[in-house]
Design a protein around this motif. Structure first.
Motif, PDB file in Angstrom:
ATOM      1  N   ASN A   1       0.859  -1.190   0.000  1.00 30.57           N
ATOM      2  CA  ASN A   1       0.000   0.000   0.000  1.00 30.57           C
ATOM      3  C   ASN A   1       0.896   1.242   0.000  1.00 30.57           C
ATOM      4  O   ASN A   1       0.966   1.985   0.986  1.00 30.57           O
ATOM      5  N   VAL A   2       1.580   1.458  -1.107  1.00 28.50           N
ATOM      6  CA  VAL A   2       2.605   2.492  -1.153  1.00 28.50           C
ATOM      7  C   VAL A   2       1.990   3.886  -1.115  1.00 28.50           C
ATOM      8  O   VAL A   2       2.521   4.790  -0.464  1.00 28.50           O
ATOM      9  N   THR A   3       0.882   4.089  -1.803  1.00 28.85           N
ATOM     10  CA  THR A   3       0.234   5.401  -1.781  1.00 28.85           C
ATOM     11  C   THR A   3      -0.173   5.771  -0.360  1.00 28.85           C
ATOM     12  O   THR A   3       0.068   6.891   0.104  1.00 28.85           O
ATOM     13  N   GLU A   4      -0.804   4.844   0.338  1.00 25.88           N
ATOM     14  CA  GLU A   4      -1.209   5.101   1.715  1.00 25.88           C
ATOM     15  C   GLU A   4       0.004   5.337   2.607  1.00 25.88           C
ATOM     16  O   GLU A   4      -0.043   6.159   3.533  1.00 25.88           O
ATOM     17  N   SER A   5       1.100   4.617   2.330  1.00 31.33           N
ATOM     18  CA  SER A   5       2.319   4.808   3.109  1.00 31.33           C
ATOM     19  C   SER A   5       2.876   6.204   2.916  1.00 31.33           C
ATOM     20  O   SER A   5       3.322   6.851   3.880  1.00 31.33           O
ATOM     21  N   TRP A   6       2.854   6.690   1.687  1.00 30.39           N
ATOM     22  CA  TRP A   6       3.356   8.038   1.402  1.00 30.39           C
ATOM     23  C   TRP A   6       2.541   9.092   2.147  1.00 30.39           C
ATOM     24  O   TRP A   6       3.090  10.038   2.726  1.00 30.39           O
ATOM     25  N   HIS A   7       1.225   8.937   2.166  1.00 29.69           N
ATOM     26  CA  HIS A   7       0.383   9.871   2.909  1.00 29.69           C
ATOM     27  C   HIS A   7       0.629   9.771   4.413  1.00 29.69           C
ATOM     28  O   HIS A   7       0.641  10.792   5.122  1.00 29.69           O
TER      29      HIS A   7
END
Length: 768
Positions: free
Chosen positions: A305-311
């Protein structure tokens, strides 16, 4: 009617006599203990008893200040309330501005903030007996600030939610085992949680009387202990991701549903940790809250879940800044002047600085991988870096000073590694600044200067972490089992900085293409060595994905677009591309990112084979491998250095990485003909047969810089595949057949490499 009857009737009409309510001028703790309160927030009694979190004032009770308001000493806010109500008396007491400012978003830390000015004004007006802008007399601002802070403490619903969440924690027996797995398998990578501090908080939490939680709930706990269950949830969740198969049966009782996997259980635990943090919001932050946010981001990245990790990283950075981690001047001060308080405070400051350093490293690294903006503005500066101190293992930190470690004498620590990795990623800040100049900067001297800085940093690699002739005296220590992996990951980071530096210029500059090829080969070699040494439970590791995916895409793109250049690296590049696809096929069931990306890799590699017309490397059954190019006359860097690695005697895992070695001279790739080399300056002559140049006049220079990882995640990059094909196949004709010319799909634009590759239809004659 007699006089007595009249008096009785009058009294009945008036109702019962109201009970006089005494003025409450103490905090709830002093009122309960029947102590004299100085009405500070927190008051002196609560500070002396280490009960600062419990110091609060009743919001609805009248105070001594309210009696002063009848004398006409109202604040300007109170006057507005009176005018609005149409009454000559105030209907409600105005909230002090200093307690309202945080709700408006003003910083709660820092000497030069709006909130600090309001507090000074209110203190001055209180001490002088003049209300002014303060809106209250002695203690009024404390009462109102406490009312806001205790709004959730007296809430029965919040207490029940908190109890409901902590009931989901596994028993202490499981927590201890999973914590050991976490510290051994994962924590060394980022060192987000200090084992000693974790054990101390765990003992405090375990010994907490039940009636404390049932009677008063989380408000009875210190800020760090209050959110410690969230940290437990994240530690347990991360450990379940790397749980060895031999222990699956031991922890099977934690599952509560049929066909539930440990990944499902880990996701539930991690969500429970987030729910605890969300109960208290950003106004009740602590250092433990930042650790929880960091671990949550790591968990999300580990589960694809890279997008969620970035946020999540962005939110955690904001929380850290709210606590003042970004400024040395905002470091916490000792509770007293005694030696123990001073020493304990030093360790706390070091912990804060390390957390912020790691947040900064993650932020800039993910920016350059994903092509996204960061949450940090590096122009504002960074706090002092933490000291590479000796471990205070199994000792009382209140009696141990922060002593710098001696290189070569004291063993390295995860902090030692993180300090050097931070030094390695520092050039990424300058690389990010170059993006504003576009793919064709007027002056390349900045690029050369950054590359020289990168090489100097690499030359300063501590002996224990370098790949070539490392210091191995600590490798056999049980607590330092991670050193071999750390060397590979550190070298991979070095190659990534070179790739990130030259990646924007590969469509316009031959020298940059050479450097990107060498950097990608370096990354893929580190991936090969790292993969051979890892058990299957570690195949979920994020590093195994991004270090291979970006490198393969860049290598294939360069050789497809410029097939006649850099022939000396061509065969090695093809071999590493195939090995990367094999690794992805092997770990796709464990690594969700690898599973989503393997189709893209297959399509790219199939185009690469057709473009350069070379033979595929031996399959895994042949058990072949190849040494990384090092110390060879045909692989010089433009800076006068060579890419190097230490030869390893790897054992086969059913993949292409076997034990047989090839020297660079044994590579069978033939150099291009002289006529072909002479034509490299003309774009149409460089293109393989069958290419269709875009007709918008842009040609190759019109291609936009691309971030393969970012396109995969944010633009839904995928490949339309008819069926699942095992790659690399043993049949070369099948690999080069037209049936493998899959089309890239996603939300990318017309000026991207993917759209350009979709037009690539080789003639099939093998000439490229």
């Amino acid at each position: 009617m007699t006089d007595i009857e009249v008096a009785v009737n009058v009294r009945a009409e008036r109702g019962p006599t109201k009970k006089r309510r005494r003025i409450v001028i103490s905090c709830t703790e002093c009122h309960r203990r029947k102590q004299k309160c100085d009405r500070e927030l927190p008051c002196g009694n609560c500070r002396s008893r280490n009960k600062e979190a419990h110091c609060a004032y009743e919001a609805g009770a009248p105070t001594a200040r309210e009696h002063e308001t009848h004398a006409g000493l109202y604040s300007s806010s109170s006057r507005v309330d009176r005018l609005g109500s149409g009454s000559g008396t105030p209907t409600s007491r105005a909230e002090p501005l200093s307690s309202m400012a945080p709700s408006w978003g003003y910083a709660q830390t820092g000497a030069a903030s709006t909130l600090s000015f309001l507090q000074k004004i209110e203190r001055a007006s209180t001490s002088d007996g003049d209300d002014g802008l303060g809106g209250g007399g002695h203690g009024d601002d404390d009462d109102e600030a406490a009312a806001r802070a205790t709004s959730y403490q007296d809430s029965f619903a919040l207490k029940e939610k908190y109890k409901g969440l902590i009931r989901l924690l596994p028993a202490r027996m499981y927590i201890d085992q999973l914590a050991d797995i976490f510290f051994k398998e994962f924590n060394w990578q980022y060192y987000l949680v200090e084992p000693q501090a974790f054990r101390e908080l765990l003992d405090q939490w375990t010994n907490l009387p039940f009636k404390v939680l049932s009677a008063r709930g989380p408000e009875a706990l210190s800020p760090d202990l209050r959110v410690f269950p969230a940290l437990l949830f994240e530690v347990v969740a991360t450990a379940l991701l790397v749980l060895p198969k031999s222990l699956h049966e031991s922890f099977a009782s934690l599952k509560y549903a049929g066909n539930m996997t440990f990944e499902d259980l880990a996701g539930d635990y991690s969500e429970s940790g987030v729910a605890i943090i969300n109960l208290f919001g950003p106004k009740a932050l602590s250092v433990t809250s930042v650790q929880v946010g960091f671990l949550r981001a790591s968990f999300l990245k580990y589960t694809a879940n890279v997008t969620e990790s970035w946020h999540q990283i962005g939110r955690t950075i904001r929380d850290a800044q709210e606590l003042g981690m970004h400024r040395d001047a905002l470091d916490p001060k000792p509770a007293s002047d005694d030696v123990e308080s001073v020493l304990l405070n030093q360790w706390q400051v070091e912990k804060r600085r390390h957390l912020y350093m790691m947040l900064a490293s993650w932020d800039i690294h993910m920016c350059l991988i994903l092509g996204r903006p960061g949450a940090l503005d590096w122009r504002h500066g960074m706090p002092t870096l933490p000291i590479d101190a000796r471990f205070a293992k199994d000792t009382d930190r209140s009696k141990t000073p922060v002593i710098p470690r001696e290189e070569g004498r004291d063993p390295p620590t995860p902090l030692t590694r993180n300090l050097f990795l931070y030094k390695t990623v520092i050039p990424l800040r300058d690389i990010q600044d170059l993006e504003s100049e576009g793919p064709c900067p007027r002056d390349f001297s900045k690029v050369h200067k950054i590359q020289q800085n990168i090489m100097e940093i690499h030359d300063s690699t501590p002996a224990v972490f370098r790949m070539e002739n490392p210091d191995r005296q600590w490798d056999n220590e049980p607590d330092l089992h991670w050193l071999p992996q750390a060397r590979c990951l550190g070298e991979q980071m070095f190659h990534f900085t070179l790739v990130a530096l030259h990646r924007p210029y590969i469509f316009h500059r031959e020298e940059s293409r050479v450097e990107v090829i060498k950097g990608c080969l370096g990354m893929l070699e580190m991936q090969r060595q790292l993969f051979v040494g890892l058990p299957p439970k570690s195949w979920k590791n994020w590093h195994l994905f991004y270090g291979s995916f970006d490198a393969v895409i860049l290598l294939a793109t360069i050789y497809i677009l410029f097939p006649y250049e850099n022939a000396e690296y061509r065969e090695l590049a093809l071999r590493h591309c195939h090995w990367a696809v094999e690794r992805f096929a092997t770990m796709k069931d464990m690594n969700l990112l690898a599973k989503s990306a393997i189709g893209v890799l297959r399509a790219v590699v199939s185009r690469l084979v057709k473009a350069i017309g070379k033979c595929a490397p031996p399959s895994s059954s042949a058990g072949t491998s190849v040494d990384f190019l090092r110390n060879s006359s045909n692989t010089p860097l433009s800076t006068g250095r060579t890419l190097g690695s230490t030869p390893t005697s790897s054992t086969g895992r059913g993949s292409a990485e076997g034990s047989h070695k090839y020297s660079p001279e044994s590579l069978t790739s033939a150099p291009p003909t002289a006529s072909a080399q002479d034509e490299t300056s003309a774009f149409p002559a460089m293109m393989p047969g069958g290419w269709e140049i875009p007709q918008d006049g842009g040609g190759l220079p019109g291609l936009a810089p691309f971030f393969a990882m970012g396109d995969l995640i944010y633009k839904d990059l995928t490949v339309d595949q008819a069926d699942d094909v095992l790659v690399p196949p043993t049949d070369l004709d099948l690999l080069g057949g037209d049936s493998f010319m899959w089309q890239f799909e996603g939300g990318f634009g017309q000026d991207t490499v993917w759209q350009f590759l979709n037009q690539h239809q080789p003639s099939g004659d093998g000439t490229g």
